[in-house]
Design an enzyme around this catalytic site. Structure first.
Site, mmCIF file in Angstrom:
data_model
loop_
_atom_site.group_PDB
_atom_site.id
_atom_site.type_symbol
_atom_site.label_atom_id
_atom_site.label_comp_id
_atom_site.label_asym_id
_atom_site.label_seq_id
_atom_site.Cartn_x
_atom_site.Cartn_y
_atom_site.Cartn_z
ATOM 1 N N TYR A 1 -63.528 8.895 -22.985
ATOM 2 C CA TYR A 1 -62.423 9.673 -22.404
ATOM 3 C C TYR A 1 -62.024 10.833 -23.330
ATOM 4 O O TYR A 1 -61.873 11.971 -22.872
ATOM 5 C CB TYR A 1 -61.241 8.732 -22.177
ATOM 6 N N LYS B 1 -62.291 14.858 -22.584
ATOM 7 C CA LYS B 1 -61.111 15.732 -22.574
ATOM 8 C C LYS B 1 -61.212 16.823 -23.648
ATOM 9 O O LYS B 1 -60.681 17.924 -23.466
ATOM 10 C CB LYS B 1 -59.838 14.904 -22.766
HETATM 11 P P1 NAI Z 1 -54.370 8.519 -11.425
HETATM 12 O O1 NAI Z 1 -55.363 7.437 -11.716
HETATM 13 O O2 NAI Z 1 -52.993 8.124 -11.028
HETATM 14 O O3 NAI Z 1 -54.974 9.517 -10.313
HETATM 15 C C1 NAI Z 1 -56.289 9.996 -10.441
HETATM 16 C C2 NAI Z 1 -56.630 10.890 -9.278
HETATM 17 O O4 NAI Z 1 -57.987 11.339 -9.446
HETATM 18 C C3 NAI Z 1 -56.578 10.177 -7.934
HETATM 19 O O5 NAI Z 1 -56.120 11.089 -6.950
HETATM 20 C C4 NAI Z 1 -58.042 9.842 -7.656
HETATM 21 O O6 NAI Z 1 -58.337 9.740 -6.271
HETATM 22 C C5 NAI Z 1 -58.736 11.039 -8.271
HETATM 23 N N1 NAI Z 1 -60.130 10.769 -8.644
HETATM 24 C C6 NAI Z 1 -60.606 9.832 -9.511
HETATM 25 N N2 NAI Z 1 -61.944 9.890 -9.552
HETATM 26 C C7 NAI Z 1 -62.336 10.882 -8.709
HETATM 27 C C8 NAI Z 1 -63.600 11.416 -8.311
HETATM 28 N N3 NAI Z 1 -64.762 10.939 -8.780
HETATM 29 N N4 NAI Z 1 -63.612 12.437 -7.423
HETATM 30 C C9 NAI Z 1 -62.448 12.937 -6.912
HETATM 31 N N5 NAI Z 1 -61.234 12.464 -7.252
HETATM 32 C C10 NAI Z 1 -61.179 11.449 -8.125
HETATM 33 O O7 NAI Z 1 -54.377 9.425 -12.749
HETATM 34 P P2 NAI Z 1 -53.226 10.324 -13.418
HETATM 35 O O8 NAI Z 1 -52.590 9.502 -14.476
HETATM 36 O O9 NAI Z 1 -52.415 10.980 -12.392
HETATM 37 O O10 NAI Z 1 -54.137 11.398 -14.178
HETATM 38 C C11 NAI Z 1 -54.424 12.683 -13.663
HETATM 39 C C12 NAI Z 1 -55.134 13.486 -14.738
HETATM 40 O O11 NAI Z 1 -54.307 13.559 -15.908
HETATM 41 C C13 NAI Z 1 -56.448 12.860 -15.200
HETATM 42 O O12 NAI Z 1 -57.392 13.863 -15.478
HETATM 43 C C14 NAI Z 1 -56.062 12.148 -16.482
HETATM 44 O O13 NAI Z 1 -57.148 11.978 -17.350
HETATM 45 C C15 NAI Z 1 -55.024 13.116 -17.031
HETATM 46 N N6 NAI Z 1 -54.111 12.525 -17.999
HETATM 47 C C16 NAI Z 1 -53.300 11.476 -17.652
HETATM 48 C C17 NAI Z 1 -52.439 10.942 -18.591
HETATM 49 C C18 NAI Z 1 -51.515 9.801 -18.278
HETATM 50 O O14 NAI Z 1 -50.836 9.323 -19.220
HETATM 51 N N7 NAI Z 1 -51.399 9.360 -17.050
HETATM 52 C C19 NAI Z 1 -52.400 11.460 -19.965
HETATM 53 C C20 NAI Z 1 -53.291 12.551 -20.209
HETATM 54 C C21 NAI Z 1 -54.107 13.063 -19.244
#
Ligand code: NAI
Length: 254
Positions: free
Chosen positions: A162, A166
């Site tokens: 991961y 990133k």
């Molecule tokens: P989440 O797990 O709640 O949502 C992930 C979203 O990505 C969902 O809509 C899912 O359908 C979509 N997704 C996953 N795999 C996919 C694929 N192969 N093709 C198309 N869509 C796909 O995640 P969250 O927490 O909202 O994270 C969003 C972004 O923020 C991610 O890139 C994550 O790495 C990043 N992030 C999140 C943090 C956190 O603390 N939640 C911290 C730092 C970064």
């Protein structure tokens, strides 16, 4: 063709979490939001979540349409964008938000878990950006925002795949910013810290408290904390900002 004043925003992974909040931060009359989502483990729940995002955008008098599209599948991705471009003729903002985790210590990490995370989090951003950048170059305008992570800068135990993905997003962001600037396109990254979403809900209390201890502002972030920065980076007020990484982490990285 789109009406001249229609703003077209595309968000990857808009069904829930940070992606949903980003869709809502752009929702207003005159803005069309297209987002995708993908969940091999629970496609029905993901479709329900996507419909909820569409509804909430509509409640704010915006327009949203979504589709299940795996960003790892280049044909699906190109059909998705072609469908949008056929309808609207333009894309003003692309937010590369979709991401996954498959954590484990480096020495035990399976090759398939490495590949899966790099494919979604880094190659997916490349695939979407490449398609949209070509269109934005013709438009001579556009804004691309990539969601990285604080661990792409600091590293994190159990997240070799991961954090590498990133960190890669940050390198891609800076290169794209340099290549596209002359066409009036800005490219920036947001590095969220610990944000309350489904992705972090699975953490144990111990891991959660250890994480909170590292946050000077002493609280977890909310998806809206990230979304408001995305909206700013896509606004006129940010038109002189490109190639930057904006940390939204309560000071986790200073
Ligand atoms: P989440 O797990 O709640 O949502 C992930 C979203 O990505 C969902 O809509 C899912 O359908 C979509 N997704 C996953 N795999 C996919 C694929 N192969 N093709 C198309 N869509 C796909 O995640 P969250 O927490 O909202 O994270 C969003 C972004 O923020 C991610 O890139 C994550 O790495 C990043 N992030 C999140 C943090 C956190 O603390 N939640 C911290 C730092 C970064």
């Amino acid at each position: 063709m789109t009406e001249q004043n229609e703003r077209v925003v595309v968000v990857t992974g808009g069904s829930r979490g940070i992606g949903r909040a980003i869709c809502l931060s752009f929702a207003r009359p005159g803005t069309s939001i297209y987002f995708n989502y993908f969940s091999p483990s629970d496609p029905d729940a993901e479709a329900v979540a996507a419909a909820e995002t569409e509804k909430r955008v509509a409640d704010k008098q915006g327009f949203a349409a979504s589709k299940s599209v795996n960003i790892v599948n280049e044909d699906e991705v190109s059909n998705f964008f072609n469908g949008i471009i056929d309808k609207t003729g333009r894309i003003d903002v692309l937010v590369n938000n979709a991401g996954i985790t498959k954590d484990g210590l480096l020495v035990r990490m399976k090759e398939q878990d490495w590949d899966a995370v790099l494919n979604v989090n880094l190659k997916g951003v490349f695939t979407c950006t490449k398609i949209v950048a070509k269109l934005m170059m013709q438009q001579r305008s556009g804004c691309i925002i990539n969601i990285s992570s604080v661990v792409g800068v600091t590293g994190n135990v159990g997240q070799a795949n991961y954090s590498a993905s990133k960190a890669g997003v940050i390198g891609l962001t800076k290169t794209a910013a340099k290549e596209l600037a002359s066409r009036g396109i800005t490219v920036n990254a947001i590095a969220p810290g610990f944000i309350e979403t489904d992705m972090t809900a699975a953490m144990s209390d111990k891991a959660r408290n250890a994480m909170l201890d590292q946050i000077p502002l002493k609280r977890a972030g909310y998806p809206e904390d990230v979304a408001s920065v995305a909206a700013f980076l896509a606004s006129e007020g940010a038109s002189y900002i490109t190639g930057q990484v904006v940390h939204v982490s309560g000071g986790m990285y200073i």
